[in-house]
Design a protein around this motif. Structure first.
Motif, PDB file in Angstrom:
ATOM      1  N   THR A  85      -8.327  -3.693 -10.562  1.00  0.00           N
ATOM      2  CA  THR A  85      -7.579  -2.527 -10.088  1.00  0.00           C
ATOM      3  C   THR A  85      -7.165  -1.630 -11.245  1.00  0.00           C
ATOM      4  O   THR A  85      -7.351  -0.402 -11.204  1.00  0.00           O
ATOM      5  CB  THR A  85      -6.328  -2.976  -9.309  1.00  0.00           C
ATOM      6  OG1 THR A  85      -6.724  -3.808  -8.213  1.00  0.00           O
ATOM      7  CG2 THR A  85      -5.567  -1.775  -8.765  1.00  0.00           C
ATOM      8  N   LEU A  86      -6.610  -2.222 -12.293  1.00  0.00           N
ATOM      9  CA  LEU A  86      -6.158  -1.429 -13.440  1.00  0.00           C
ATOM     10  C   LEU A  86      -7.315  -0.733 -14.135  1.00  0.00           C
ATOM     11  O   LEU A  86      -7.179   0.404 -14.602  1.00  0.00           O
ATOM     12  CB  LEU A  86      -5.418  -2.326 -14.438  1.00  0.00           C
ATOM     13  CG  LEU A  86      -4.028  -2.791 -14.028  1.00  0.00           C
ATOM     14  CD1 LEU A  86      -3.413  -3.648 -15.140  1.00  0.00           C
ATOM     15  CD2 LEU A  86      -3.111  -1.621 -13.711  1.00  0.00           C
ATOM     16  N   ASP A  87      -8.447  -1.407 -14.210  1.00  0.00           N
ATOM     17  CA  ASP A  87      -9.599  -0.802 -14.875  1.00  0.00           C
ATOM     18  C   ASP A  87     -10.129   0.389 -14.087  1.00  0.00           C
ATOM     19  O   ASP A  87     -10.564   1.392 -14.657  1.00  0.00           O
ATOM     20  CB  ASP A  87     -10.699  -1.849 -15.064  1.00  0.00           C
ATOM     21  CG  ASP A  87     -11.768  -1.391 -16.042  1.00  0.00           C
ATOM     22  OD1 ASP A  87     -11.436  -0.628 -16.977  1.00  0.00           O
ATOM     23  OD2 ASP A  87     -12.935  -1.786 -15.876  1.00  0.00           O
ATOM     24  N   SER A 132      -6.041  -3.128   1.065  1.00  0.00           N
ATOM     25  CA  SER A 132      -5.612  -1.728   1.181  1.00  0.00           C
ATOM     26  C   SER A 132      -4.681  -1.352   0.041  1.00  0.00           C
ATOM     27  O   SER A 132      -4.662  -0.194  -0.406  1.00  0.00           O
ATOM     28  CB  SER A 132      -4.927  -1.490   2.530  1.00  0.00           C
ATOM     29  OG  SER A 132      -3.743  -2.264   2.648  1.00  0.00           O
ATOM     30  N   CYS A 133      -3.919  -2.326  -0.464  1.00  0.00           N
ATOM     31  CA  CYS A 133      -2.995  -2.055  -1.580  1.00  0.00           C
ATOM     32  C   CYS A 133      -3.771  -1.740  -2.857  1.00  0.00           C
ATOM     33  O   CYS A 133      -3.410  -0.831  -3.610  1.00  0.00           O
ATOM     34  CB  CYS A 133      -2.080  -3.249  -1.799  1.00  0.00           C
ATOM     35  SG  CYS A 133      -1.095  -3.699  -0.355  1.00  0.00           S
ATOM     36  N   MET A 134      -4.833  -2.490  -3.110  1.00  0.00           N
ATOM     37  CA  MET A 134      -5.683  -2.225  -4.267  1.00  0.00           C
ATOM     38  C   MET A 134      -6.371  -0.875  -4.124  1.00  0.00           C
ATOM     39  O   MET A 134      -6.384  -0.063  -5.064  1.00  0.00           O
ATOM     40  CB  MET A 134      -6.729  -3.327  -4.430  1.00  0.00           C
ATOM     41  CG  MET A 134      -6.171  -4.690  -4.774  1.00  0.00           C
ATOM     42  SD  MET A 134      -7.415  -6.020  -4.632  1.00  0.00           S
ATOM     43  CE  MET A 134      -8.640  -5.497  -5.834  1.00  0.00           C
ATOM     44  N   SER A 135      -6.941  -0.623  -2.935  1.00  0.00           N
ATOM     45  CA  SER A 135      -7.675   0.629  -2.715  1.00  0.00           C
ATOM     46  C   SER A 135      -6.766   1.843  -2.850  1.00  0.00           C
ATOM     47  O   SER A 135      -7.157   2.857  -3.437  1.00  0.00           O
ATOM     48  CB  SER A 135      -8.329   0.619  -1.328  1.00  0.00           C
ATOM     49  OG  SER A 135      -9.323  -0.384  -1.251  1.00  0.00           O
ATOM     50  N   ASP A 143       0.835  -1.180   0.000  1.00  0.00           N
ATOM     51  CA  ASP A 143       0.000   0.000   0.000  1.00  0.00           C
ATOM     52  C   ASP A 143       0.882   1.246   0.000  1.00  0.00           C
ATOM     53  O   ASP A 143       2.119   1.148  -0.034  1.00  0.00           O
ATOM     54  CB  ASP A 143      -0.990  -0.008   1.164  1.00  0.00           C
ATOM     55  CG  ASP A 143      -0.318   0.010   2.534  1.00  0.00           C
ATOM     56  OD1 ASP A 143       0.818   0.518   2.653  1.00  0.00           O
ATOM     57  OD2 ASP A 143      -0.935  -0.480   3.493  1.00  0.00           O
ATOM     58  N   LEU A 144       0.266   2.399   0.012  1.00  0.00           N
ATOM     59  CA  LEU A 144       1.009   3.644  -0.129  1.00  0.00           C
ATOM     60  C   LEU A 144       2.057   3.813   0.965  1.00  0.00           C
ATOM     61  O   LEU A 144       3.099   4.434   0.746  1.00  0.00           O
ATOM     62  CB  LEU A 144       0.039   4.833  -0.115  1.00  0.00           C
ATOM     63  CG  LEU A 144       0.627   6.201  -0.438  1.00  0.00           C
ATOM     64  CD1 LEU A 144       1.230   6.228  -1.829  1.00  0.00           C
ATOM     65  CD2 LEU A 144      -0.436   7.289  -0.299  1.00  0.00           C
ATOM     66  N   PHE A 145       1.810   3.242   2.132  1.00  0.00           N
ATOM     67  CA  PHE A 145       2.731   3.405   3.251  1.00  0.00           C
ATOM     68  C   PHE A 145       3.640   2.195   3.446  1.00  0.00           C
ATOM     69  O   PHE A 145       4.332   2.084   4.461  1.00  0.00           O
ATOM     70  CB  PHE A 145       1.928   3.678   4.531  1.00  0.00           C
ATOM     71  CG  PHE A 145       1.033   4.883   4.406  1.00  0.00           C
ATOM     72  CD1 PHE A 145       1.557   6.165   4.471  1.00  0.00           C
ATOM     73  CD2 PHE A 145      -0.324   4.731   4.164  1.00  0.00           C
ATOM     74  CE1 PHE A 145       0.741   7.275   4.336  1.00  0.00           C
ATOM     75  CE2 PHE A 145      -1.145   5.847   4.029  1.00  0.00           C
ATOM     76  CZ  PHE A 145      -0.610   7.118   4.108  1.00  0.00           C
ATOM     77  N   GLY A 146       3.631   1.276   2.467  1.00  0.00           N
ATOM     78  CA  GLY A 146       4.545   0.141   2.513  1.00  0.00           C
ATOM     79  C   GLY A 146       4.004  -1.106   3.151  1.00  0.00           C
ATOM     80  O   GLY A 146       4.711  -2.115   3.257  1.00  0.00           O
ATOM     81  N   GLY A 147       2.743  -1.086   3.601  1.00  0.00           N
ATOM     82  CA  GLY A 147       2.142  -2.275   4.195  1.00  0.00           C
ATOM     83  C   GLY A 147       1.938  -3.379   3.172  1.00  0.00           C
ATOM     84  O   GLY A 147       1.723  -3.113   1.982  1.00  0.00           O
ATOM     85  N   SER A 148       1.995  -4.630   3.621  1.00  0.00           N
ATOM     86  CA  SER A 148       1.879  -5.784   2.717  1.00  0.00           C
ATOM     87  C   SER A 148       0.433  -6.232   2.542  1.00  0.00           C
ATOM     88  O   SER A 148      -0.383  -6.077   3.453  1.00  0.00           O
ATOM     89  CB  SER A 148       2.702  -6.956   3.254  1.00  0.00           C
ATOM     90  OG  SER A 148       4.068  -6.622   3.342  1.00  0.00           O
ATOM     91  N   PRO A 157     -15.767 -10.914  -4.112  1.00  0.00           N
ATOM     92  CA  PRO A 157     -16.012  -9.830  -5.085  1.00  0.00           C
ATOM     93  C   PRO A 157     -15.285  -8.542  -4.707  1.00  0.00           C
ATOM     94  O   PRO A 157     -14.942  -8.324  -3.549  1.00  0.00           O
ATOM     95  CB  PRO A 157     -17.532  -9.633  -4.978  1.00  0.00           C
ATOM     96  CG  PRO A 157     -17.826  -9.966  -3.532  1.00  0.00           C
ATOM     97  CD  PRO A 157     -16.900 -11.092  -3.183  1.00  0.00           C
ATOM     98  N   PHE A 158     -15.079  -7.738  -5.729  1.00  0.00           N
ATOM     99  CA  PHE A 158     -14.484  -6.418  -5.552  1.00  0.00           C
ATOM    100  C   PHE A 158     -15.532  -5.368  -5.963  1.00  0.00           C
ATOM    101  O   PHE A 158     -16.340  -5.624  -6.840  1.00  0.00           O
ATOM    102  CB  PHE A 158     -13.230  -6.291  -6.422  1.00  0.00           C
ATOM    103  CG  PHE A 158     -12.243  -7.401  -6.205  1.00  0.00           C
ATOM    104  CD1 PHE A 158     -11.613  -7.551  -4.979  1.00  0.00           C
ATOM    105  CD2 PHE A 158     -11.967  -8.313  -7.219  1.00  0.00           C
ATOM    106  CE1 PHE A 158     -10.712  -8.592  -4.765  1.00  0.00           C
ATOM    107  CE2 PHE A 158     -11.068  -9.345  -7.021  1.00  0.00           C
ATOM    108  CZ  PHE A 158     -10.439  -9.488  -5.794  1.00  0.00           C
TER     109      PHE A 158
END
Length: 296
Positions: A242-244, A195-198, A175-180, A188-189
Motif C-alpha cells: 500500500t505504501l509503495d 477497500s481500505c487499501m484501495s 476506508d474513506l467512509f469509515g468502513g472496517s 496477492p495484491f
C-alpha cells in the motif's frame, strides 16, 4: 566537418541561467553530437511540507526493553525535521512552512501551514498527539491533500515545492467512509486489496499532481512504514504494498522506531537537494529527432 554554436539565456525566477550548446557532426550520416553546458545559480526553492502522522492505537505499542512508545519516536522525528526546516544556514528557512495532519479512525488538521515565527506552535501540535483508534490512511491523505490544494493551503508557485510525508505503523483498517477492513489481508495484491487499501492508494496517487489554471504542479509523496508492531507477515506485506503504491518520491521501511529520525533526516536532505536543482528544457528544431538512448 560541420560545427555550430548556440548561446541561450534562460530566465529562471529573475535569475539568469546561461546555456552553451555545441553541435558537432558525428561519424554517422546526418547525426550530430551535442555538448550542453549550463551555468548559473538557480534560486533555492521554498518548501511547503505536510507531516501526516499515524496516531492510531498501535502507535502506543510498548517496545520491549524501551520506556518509550512508537508515537514518542514519531514525535521526536517530526520535531527534528521541523528544526532542520528552520535551522540557521538553510537558505529558505524564512519562507519554509510546515503543517501537521494526523489520523487514526479519521483524519484531522493539528496545525495549518506555519512558518518560522510559529515553530513553537508546530512543536506543540506534534507533542499533543495521542495514540488511539484505527488506521484510516485514506482519510488522512484525503484531508491533507485537500488542504495542500486549497486557496488557504499550499502555495501554487513554481518557486515552492509541495510535499506530504506519510507515516504509518500498519495496514489500513478503515476506508474513506469509515468502513472496517482486515488487518491481515492475504496476498496477492492488488487482486486481494481491501477497500481500505484501495482507498488509501487512490487518495495517494490523486495527491501526486494538481492542475491549477492549466499548470500542473507536482507534489512529492513520501511513505514511511514503522512495522515493529505487526505480528502477521501478510499484514506487513499488505502495508508495504500500500505504501509503495501511494508514494512517488520514496518508500522507507523499518521495524525500529528509533530509526525514524534518521529516515526523516534522509527525506529532508532529499528535499533540500531538489530545492536547489533547476530543469532546462531544450526543444529540437524542425527536421531533427533525438537518437533513442543517446542521452547521458
Amino acid at each position: 566537418m560541420l560545427s555550430f554554436f548556440f548561446l541561450n539565456i534562460v530566465s529562471l525566477f529573475s535569475q539568469e541561467i546561461i546555456v552553451d550548446k555545441i553541435a558537432v557532426e558525428s561519424a554517422l550520416c546526418n547525426e550530430f553530437d551535442i555538448s550542453l553546458i549550463v551555468t548559473g545559480n538557480p534560486p533555492a526553492i521554498s518548501q511547503d511540507v505536510i507531516l501526516l502522522i499515524d496516531r492510531s492505537g498501535s502507535m502506543g505499542f510498548d517496545i520491549p526493553n524501551d520506556p518509550y512508545e512508537s508515537i514518542d519516536y514519531a514525535k521526536d522525528a517530526a520535531i527534528s525535521f521541523v528544526d532542520k526546516m528552520f535551522e540557521v544556514g538553510n537558505a529558505t528557512r524564512l519562507t519554509n512552512r510546515i503543517a501537521i495532519y494526523s489520523y487514526s479512525s479519521t483524519g484531522r488538521q493539528d496545525i495549518g501551514f506555519t512558518g518560522i515565527d510559529g515553530i513553537l506552535s508546530i512543536k506543540a501540535a506534534i507533542n499533543s498527539l495521542v495514540a488511539s483508534g484505527s488506521t484510516n490512511i485514506a482519510d488522512g491523505i484525503h484531508d491533507a491533500n485537500n488542504y495542500l490544494c486549497s486557496e488557504d493551503g499550499g502555495r501554487f508557485d513554481c518557486g515552492v515545492a509541495r510535499s506530504i510525508l506519510l507515516l504509518t505503523d500498519g495496514v489500513a483498517t478503515r476506508d474513506l467512509f469509515g468502513g472496517s477492513c482486515s488487518s491481515n489481508p492475504s496476498p496477492p495484491f492488488p487482486a486481494n486489496n481491501t477497500s481500505c487499501m484501495s482507498d488509501a492508494i487512490y487518495e495517494g496517487v490523486n495527491a501526486h499532481t494538481k492542475i491549477v489554471d492549466g499548470i500542473e504542479y507536482q507534489q512529492a509523496i513520501f511513505s514511511i512504514g514503522l512495522f515493529g508492531g505487526i505480528d502477521a507477515s501478510n499484514g506487513e506485506i499488505a502495508a508495504i504494498y500500500t505504501l509503495d503504491e501511494i508514494q512517488n518520491r520514496g518508500l522507507y521501511v523499518t521495524e525500529n522506531a528509533a530509526d525514524l529520525t534518521q529516515i526523516y533526516d534522509t527525506i529532508f536532505n532529499q528535499l533540500s537537494m531538489a530545492a536547489t536543482e533547476a530543469i532546462v528544457n531544450d526543444i529540437l528544431g524542425v527536421g531533427f529527432e533525438m537518437v533513442p538512448g543517446s542521452i547521458n
